[in-house]
Design a protein around this motif. Structure first.
Motif, PDB file in Angstrom:
ATOM      1  N   UNK A  85       0.813  -1.217   0.000  1.00  0.00           N
ATOM      2  CA  UNK A  85       0.000   0.000   0.000  1.00  0.00           C
ATOM      3  C   UNK A  85       0.846   1.267   0.000  1.00  0.00           C
ATOM      4  N   UNK A  86       2.104   1.137   0.376  1.00  0.00           N
ATOM      5  CA  UNK A  86       3.051   2.251   0.285  1.00  0.00           C
ATOM      6  C   UNK A  86       4.408   1.661  -0.088  1.00  0.00           C
ATOM      7  N   UNK A  87       4.742   1.705  -1.381  1.00  0.00           N
ATOM      8  CA  UNK A  87       5.999   1.109  -1.844  1.00  0.00           C
ATOM      9  C   UNK A  87       7.216   1.901  -1.398  1.00  0.00           C
ATOM     10  N   UNK A  88       6.999   3.158  -0.996  1.00  0.00           N
ATOM     11  CA  UNK A  88       8.120   4.024  -0.624  1.00  0.00           C
ATOM     12  C   UNK A  88       7.875   4.634   0.759  1.00  0.00           C
ATOM     13  N   UNK A  89       7.854   3.803   1.799  1.00  0.00           N
ATOM     14  CA  UNK A  89       7.554   4.309   3.143  1.00  0.00           C
ATOM     15  C   UNK A  89       8.635   5.241   3.687  1.00  0.00           C
ATOM     16  N   UNK A  90       9.810   5.225   3.057  1.00  0.00           N
ATOM     17  CA  UNK A  90      10.910   6.078   3.487  1.00  0.00           C
ATOM     18  C   UNK A  90      10.826   7.477   2.879  1.00  0.00           C
ATOM     19  N   UNK A  91       9.834   7.718   2.002  1.00  0.00           N
ATOM     20  CA  UNK A  91       9.634   9.013   1.365  1.00  0.00           C
ATOM     21  C   UNK A  91       8.229   9.527   1.659  1.00  0.00           C
ATOM     22  N   UNK A  92       8.068  10.822   1.610  1.00  0.00           N
ATOM     23  CA  UNK A  92       6.727  11.392   1.591  1.00  0.00           C
ATOM     24  C   UNK A  92       6.105  11.007   0.252  1.00  0.00           C
ATOM     25  N   UNK A  93       4.948  10.386   0.280  1.00  0.00           N
ATOM     26  CA  UNK A  93       4.415   9.708  -0.896  1.00  0.00           C
ATOM     27  C   UNK A  93       3.067  10.305  -1.277  1.00  0.00           C
ATOM     28  N   UNK A  94       2.969  10.820  -2.515  1.00  0.00           N
ATOM     29  CA  UNK A  94       1.728  11.375  -3.026  1.00  0.00           C
ATOM     30  C   UNK A  94       1.295  10.604  -4.267  1.00  0.00           C
TER      31      UNK A  94
END
Length: 205
Positions: A85-94
């Motif tokens: 559900x969030x492939x990039x949890x290390x980034x702010x994701x929009x």
């Protein structure tokens, strides 16, 4: 003076100009994953790896270039299909979508309208640069806001698929300044282009 945040379209591209096959699927299905390519991503752009890949490689910490990622619905759904559900949890994701609802199990922000306005707001905030994943339709809608193209040009052709700017982009000539050409043994060529011909502030890494 605060640093001007830039929107960068960092994307894999075939010689004949496609970022995905006709089905819009993940480029990993056709992109040549060579050792030198993996080393390049791990060393130069580790924040562009999905969370599970970072964990497998023992990569942690903030990004070198980006602290924010933005993508369209179809690109986001590739992660959902893989159980992320969030492939990039290390980034702010929009994620830009007028049809998706909120995802309470992740910190992903859904941008339901005016992606250009949202990008301009982000550029006015403190932070590192903003990574535009794709796809082509979103890239086309944000075309006027893209400050740099970082193209991973692969040594292959697809014949058809999703173009760099999507299939419905308007004809519009834009001038870009080539700032880097780097060839890799496995066949990839890294191309970097800064936007030219306008008065927006740019900052060199």
């Amino acid at each position: 003076m605060p640093q001007h945040r830039r929107l960068k379209y960092f994307v894999a591209l075939s010689i004949d100009g496609f970022i995905a096959g006709p089905d819009g699927g993940d480029p990993s299905g056709w992109w040549p994953i060579t050792d030198d390519y993996i080393d390049f991503i791990r060393t130069d752009y580790p924040e562009t790896l999905p969370g599970p890949a970072r964990d497998a490689m023992g990569i942690a910490g903030p990004g070198l270039h980006f602290d924010t990622v933005i993508e369209g619905r179809r690109s986001f759904e590739l992660g959902l299909a893989a159980g992320l559900p969030d492939a990039y949890p290390h980034l702010r994701h929009l994620v830009v979508s007028s049809t998706l609802g909120a995802y309470p199990e992740s910190a992903v922000e859904i941008v339901s309208d005016d992606p250009v306005g949202r990008i301009r707001d982000l550029k006015g905030e403190q932070g590192k640069d903003i990574w535009l994943v794709g796809g082509g339709t979103l890239a086309s809608s944000l075309r006027s806001e893209i400050d740099e193209l970082i193209i991973k040009l692969g040594p292959l052709t697809l014949g058809t698929g999703v173009p760099l700017w999507g299939s419905e982009s308007d004809f519009n000539t834009e001038i870009w300044t080539n700032t880097e050409v780097r060839a890799f043994p496995g066949g990839m060529t890294l191309l970097r282009f800064e936007r030219a011909g306008d008065d927006r502030q740019t900052v060199v890494d």
